[in-house]
Design a protein around this motif. Structure first.
Motif, PDB file in Angstrom:
ATOM      1  N   ARG A  55       8.568  14.933   0.313  1.00  0.00           N
ATOM      2  CA  ARG A  55       9.872  14.469   1.096  1.00  0.00           C
ATOM      3  C   ARG A  55       9.860  13.041   1.426  1.00  0.00           C
ATOM      4  O   ARG A  55      10.653  12.121   1.014  1.00  0.00           O
ATOM      5  N   THR A  56       8.940  13.141   2.346  1.00  0.00           N
ATOM      6  CA  THR A  56       9.137  11.488   2.991  1.00  0.00           C
ATOM      7  C   THR A  56       8.395  10.160   2.342  1.00  0.00           C
ATOM      8  O   THR A  56       9.561   9.313   2.680  1.00  0.00           O
ATOM      9  N   ARG A  57       7.606  10.967   1.680  1.00  0.00           N
ATOM     10  CA  ARG A  57       7.392   9.786   0.546  1.00  0.00           C
ATOM     11  C   ARG A  57       8.351   9.246  -0.286  1.00  0.00           C
ATOM     12  O   ARG A  57       9.218   8.316  -0.764  1.00  0.00           O
ATOM     13  N   ASN A  58       9.433   9.931  -0.922  1.00  0.00           N
ATOM     14  CA  ASN A  58       9.454  10.213  -2.168  1.00  0.00           C
ATOM     15  C   ASN A  58      11.477   9.031  -1.239  1.00  0.00           C
ATOM     16  O   ASN A  58      11.862   8.537  -2.449  1.00  0.00           O
ATOM     17  N   SER A  59      11.205   9.942  -0.222  1.00  0.00           N
ATOM     18  CA  SER A  59      13.063   9.320   0.208  1.00  0.00           C
ATOM     19  C   SER A  59      12.866   8.211   1.040  1.00  0.00           C
ATOM     20  O   SER A  59      13.743   7.213   0.195  1.00  0.00           O
ATOM     21  N   PHE A  60      11.847   7.764   1.463  1.00  0.00           N
ATOM     22  CA  PHE A  60      11.709   5.951   1.714  1.00  0.00           C
ATOM     23  C   PHE A  60      11.997   5.070   0.019  1.00  0.00           C
ATOM     24  O   PHE A  60      12.010   4.319   0.409  1.00  0.00           O
ATOM     25  N   VAL A  61      10.946   6.208  -0.466  1.00  0.00           N
ATOM     26  CA  VAL A  61      10.757   5.359  -2.068  1.00  0.00           C
ATOM     27  C   VAL A  61      12.006   4.676  -2.626  1.00  0.00           C
ATOM     28  O   VAL A  61      13.155   3.580  -2.393  1.00  0.00           O
ATOM     29  N   LEU A  62      13.127   5.833  -2.250  1.00  0.00           N
ATOM     30  CA  LEU A  62      14.609   5.781  -3.043  1.00  0.00           C
ATOM     31  C   LEU A  62      15.372   5.633  -1.892  1.00  0.00           C
ATOM     32  O   LEU A  62      16.545   4.354  -2.749  1.00  0.00           O
ATOM     33  N   ALA A  63      15.465   4.922  -0.748  1.00  0.00           N
ATOM     34  CA  ALA A  63      15.660   3.915   0.461  1.00  0.00           C
ATOM     35  C   ALA A  63      15.564   2.760   0.050  1.00  0.00           C
ATOM     36  O   ALA A  63      16.418   2.293   0.035  1.00  0.00           O
ATOM     37  N   ALA A  64      14.299   2.241   0.286  1.00  0.00           N
ATOM     38  CA  ALA A  64      14.292   1.070   0.008  1.00  0.00           C
ATOM     39  C   ALA A  64      14.891   0.755  -1.555  1.00  0.00           C
ATOM     40  O   ALA A  64      14.728  -1.104  -1.854  1.00  0.00           O
ATOM     41  N   GLU A  65      14.564   0.890  -2.362  1.00  0.00           N
ATOM     42  CA  GLU A  65      15.111   0.579  -3.646  1.00  0.00           C
ATOM     43  C   GLU A  65      16.693   0.947  -3.573  1.00  0.00           C
ATOM     44  O   GLU A  65      17.425   0.254  -4.867  1.00  0.00           O
ATOM     45  N   LYS A  66      17.650   1.774  -3.140  1.00  0.00           N
ATOM     46  CA  LYS A  66      18.988   1.103  -3.243  1.00  0.00           C
ATOM     47  C   LYS A  66      19.404   0.441  -2.323  1.00  0.00           C
ATOM     48  O   LYS A  66      20.140  -0.144  -2.072  1.00  0.00           O
ATOM     49  N   LEU A  67      18.717  -0.155  -1.135  1.00  0.00           N
ATOM     50  CA  LEU A  67      18.472  -1.027  -0.113  1.00  0.00           C
ATOM     51  C   LEU A  67      18.221  -2.291  -1.267  1.00  0.00           C
ATOM     52  O   LEU A  67      18.779  -4.015  -0.566  1.00  0.00           O
ATOM     53  N   GLY A  68      17.907  -2.344  -2.059  1.00  0.00           N
ATOM     54  CA  GLY A  68      17.735  -3.651  -3.251  1.00  0.00           C
ATOM     55  C   GLY A  68      15.843  -4.051  -2.937  1.00  0.00           C
ATOM     56  O   GLY A  68      15.792  -5.287  -3.150  1.00  0.00           O
ATOM     57  N   ALA A  69      15.141  -3.646  -2.529  1.00  0.00           N
ATOM     58  CA  ALA A  69      14.161  -4.116  -1.081  1.00  0.00           C
ATOM     59  C   ALA A  69      13.323  -3.726  -2.822  1.00  0.00           C
ATOM     60  O   ALA A  69      13.206  -3.297  -3.140  1.00  0.00           O
ATOM     61  N   ILE A  70      11.937  -4.931  -2.715  1.00  0.00           N
ATOM     62  CA  ILE A  70      10.787  -4.587  -3.877  1.00  0.00           C
ATOM     63  C   ILE A  70       9.933  -3.075  -3.455  1.00  0.00           C
ATOM     64  O   ILE A  70       9.507  -3.408  -1.990  1.00  0.00           O
ATOM     65  N   TYR A  71       9.669  -2.569  -3.996  1.00  0.00           N
ATOM     66  CA  TYR A  71       9.287  -1.534  -3.193  1.00  0.00           C
ATOM     67  C   TYR A  71       7.507  -1.504  -3.536  1.00  0.00           C
ATOM     68  O   TYR A  71       7.355  -1.759  -5.447  1.00  0.00           O
ATOM     69  N   LEU A  72       6.697  -1.287  -2.699  1.00  0.00           N
ATOM     70  CA  LEU A  72       4.894  -1.262  -3.590  1.00  0.00           C
ATOM     71  C   LEU A  72       4.302  -0.133  -3.305  1.00  0.00           C
ATOM     72  O   LEU A  72       4.557   0.778  -1.825  1.00  0.00           O
ATOM     73  N   ASN A  73       4.252   0.646  -3.900  1.00  0.00           N
ATOM     74  CA  ASN A  73       3.601   2.271  -4.172  1.00  0.00           C
ATOM     75  C   ASN A  73       1.796   1.847  -3.692  1.00  0.00           C
ATOM     76  O   ASN A  73       0.886   1.291  -4.620  1.00  0.00           O
ATOM     77  N   PHE A  74       0.956   1.629  -2.736  1.00  0.00           N
ATOM     78  CA  PHE A  74      -0.056   1.451  -1.576  1.00  0.00           C
ATOM     79  C   PHE A  74      -0.746   2.700  -2.157  1.00  0.00           C
ATOM     80  O   PHE A  74      -0.463   3.526  -1.266  1.00  0.00           O
ATOM     81  N   ASP A  75      -1.669   2.685  -3.136  1.00  0.00           N
ATOM     82  CA  ASP A  75      -2.371   3.599  -3.581  1.00  0.00           C
ATOM     83  C   ASP A  75      -3.164   4.202  -3.051  1.00  0.00           C
ATOM     84  O   ASP A  75      -4.707   3.656  -3.534  1.00  0.00           O
ATOM     85  N   PRO A  76      -4.348   4.861  -1.787  1.00  0.00           N
ATOM     86  CA  PRO A  76      -5.226   4.930  -1.243  1.00  0.00           C
ATOM     87  C   PRO A  76      -6.121   5.488  -2.340  1.00  0.00           C
ATOM     88  O   PRO A  76      -7.171   5.348  -2.321  1.00  0.00           O
ATOM     89  N   ALA A  77      -5.413   6.705  -2.954  1.00  0.00           N
ATOM     90  CA  ALA A  77      -7.089   7.266  -3.824  1.00  0.00           C
ATOM     91  C   ALA A  77      -7.692   6.319  -4.753  1.00  0.00           C
ATOM     92  O   ALA A  77      -8.522   5.971  -4.872  1.00  0.00           O
ATOM     93  N   THR A  78      -6.958   5.067  -5.353  1.00  0.00           N
ATOM     94  CA  THR A  78      -7.089   3.724  -5.884  1.00  0.00           C
ATOM     95  C   THR A  78      -7.487   2.509  -5.910  1.00  0.00           C
ATOM     96  O   THR A  78      -7.439   1.692  -5.950  1.00  0.00           O
ATOM     97  N   SER A  79      -7.203   2.907  -3.884  1.00  0.00           N
ATOM     98  CA  SER A  79      -7.551   1.367  -3.686  1.00  0.00           C
ATOM     99  C   SER A  79      -9.058   1.277  -2.857  1.00  0.00           C
ATOM    100  O   SER A  79      -9.897   1.867  -3.115  1.00  0.00           O
ATOM    101  N   SER A  80      -9.414  -0.326  -2.476  1.00  0.00           N
ATOM    102  CA  SER A  80     -10.450  -0.414  -1.357  1.00  0.00           C
ATOM    103  C   SER A  80     -10.367   0.159  -0.770  1.00  0.00           C
ATOM    104  O   SER A  80     -11.725   0.013   0.402  1.00  0.00           O
ATOM    105  N   LEU A  81      -9.449   1.467  -0.115  1.00  0.00           N
ATOM    106  CA  LEU A  81     -10.116   1.626   0.901  1.00  0.00           C
ATOM    107  C   LEU A  81     -11.604   2.894   0.537  1.00  0.00           C
ATOM    108  O   LEU A  81     -12.524   3.278   1.426  1.00  0.00           O
ATOM    109  N   LYS A  82     -11.623   3.480  -0.389  1.00  0.00           N
ATOM    110  CA  LYS A  82     -12.302   4.133  -1.366  1.00  0.00           C
ATOM    111  C   LYS A  82     -13.603   3.127  -1.614  1.00  0.00           C
ATOM    112  O   LYS A  82     -14.969   3.984  -1.523  1.00  0.00           O
ATOM    113  N   LYS A  83     -13.823   2.389  -1.148  1.00  0.00           N
ATOM    114  CA  LYS A  83     -14.842   0.817  -0.870  1.00  0.00           C
ATOM    115  C   LYS A  83     -15.437   1.086   0.009  1.00  0.00           C
ATOM    116  O   LYS A  83     -16.276  -0.427   0.799  1.00  0.00           O
TER     117      LYS A  83
END
Ligand code: CP
Length: 311
Positions: A55-83
């Motif tokens: 719920r939380t992530r999807n509604s923030f994504v939709l809210a950002a897009e509806k406001l005309g922002a550029i949305y960046l999905n930072f995905d921890p699982a595939t990020s350098s946090l894993k390094k």
């Protein structure tokens, strides 16, 4: 100028192409308004969810897009946090990439606190361990008001795993701020040892809680948190001791709306018949999907308010 269709290695470029790229990058840096592909003044909103969410992530994504922002999905699982890169370095990197605001969910209570003094960008807490989930409480209040509940002078019962719930902690802070009385109800291991506020009452008696409330807010029993505390013996009894079933609701002389932030354990804290009785009116029924619907509008409002003063 013709460029290769695949840029695999530097040897795919000649010196003229390298010079073209250097000039073009310089143009983006110093003169972006002249570039046909460059949108000026579009804020960049990112999400960084270190814990699962629907719920939380999807509604923030939709809210950002509806406001005309550029949305960046930072995905921890595939990020350098894993390094082994730490969170601070991650945020500073995201800031350098142009992120203006980031919605962060973490399993660690208070993990965002150290960033308060010198935030890398605007930060919205999307839930931090057992600590807080402020945007859930705000969207709940909005849903309540929109569906006819008047917080001031009325009482809501929060029934379930109150002590381990970040939603509960945020609701206590917000609902008491707007003059609502609260009854926290659950087995003793699910309740705080003492009341957190003068307008918050504690009880383990579910009949007392629902008889004396104008709105029921149910919480998920968070087995994962109880295991840690060695309190797993509640779960088998919970549907009978504290679960909200249609039978329990029908004994009431009044209709009360039933809220749940989700995800729900159907058949444990909420009976299947209650869950399958959604309503958008202030009457007997489950308003969980109304909370989801209203989350978009509230999260649009939160993003916009926070971005108004850009870093
Ligand atoms: N209410 C809530 O925070 O749900 P999610 O975990 O699906 O985001």
């Amino acid at each position: 100028m013709n460029f290769p269709s695949i840029l695999e290695s530097i040897s795919d470029l000649n010196l003229g192409q390298v010079e073209y790229l250097l000039n073009s990058a310089k143009g983006f840096k110093y003169n972006p308004r002249k570039h046909p592909y460059y949108e000026v003044n579009q804020p960049v909103v990112a999400t960084c969810f270190l814990e699962h969410s629907t719920r939380t992530r999807n509604s923030f994504v939709l809210a950002a897009e509806k406001l005309g922002a550029i949305y960046l999905n930072f995905d921890p699982a595939t990020s350098s946090l894993k390094k082994g890169e730490n969170l601070e370095e991650t945020f500073l990197t995201l800031r350098s990439q142009g992120v203006d605001l980031c919605v962060i969910r973490t399993a660690v209570p208070g993990e965002l606190h150290p960033f308060k003094n010198n935030p890398p960008f605007k930060i919205i807490n999307g839930g931090d361990g057992m600590h807080q989930h402020p945007t859930q409480a705000l969207l709940d209040l909005f849903t309540m008001i929109e569906t006819g509940f008047k917080p001031k002078g009325n009482t809501m019962a929060i029934i379930g795993d109150c002590e381990h719930s970040r939603v509960c902690h945020s609701l206590i802070d917000l609902m008491t701020m707007v003059g609502c009385k609260i009854i926290l109800c659950g087995p003793s291991g699910c309740l705080p040892r003492q009341t957190p506020h003068k307008n918050v009452e504690l009880t383990s008696d579910v009949t007392y809680a629902i008889n004396n409330s104008d709105l029921l807010y149910l919480l998920r029993i968070q087995k994962e948190r109880h295991k840690k505390f060695g309190e797993s013996n509640y779960f088998s009894d919970y549907p009978w001791s504290h679960g909200i079933t249609m039978e329990r609701l029908k004994k009431l002389e009044k209709n009360v709306p039933v809220y749940h932030p989700g995800p729900a354990n159907i058949g444990i804290e909420i009976g299947a018949c209650v869950f399958k009785n959604p309503t958008n009116k202030h009457e007997l029924g489950y308003l969980g999907y109304e909370q989801v619907r209203h989350s978009l509008w509230m999260r649009m409002a939160i993003i916009m308010a926070m971005l108004e003063r850009r870093i």
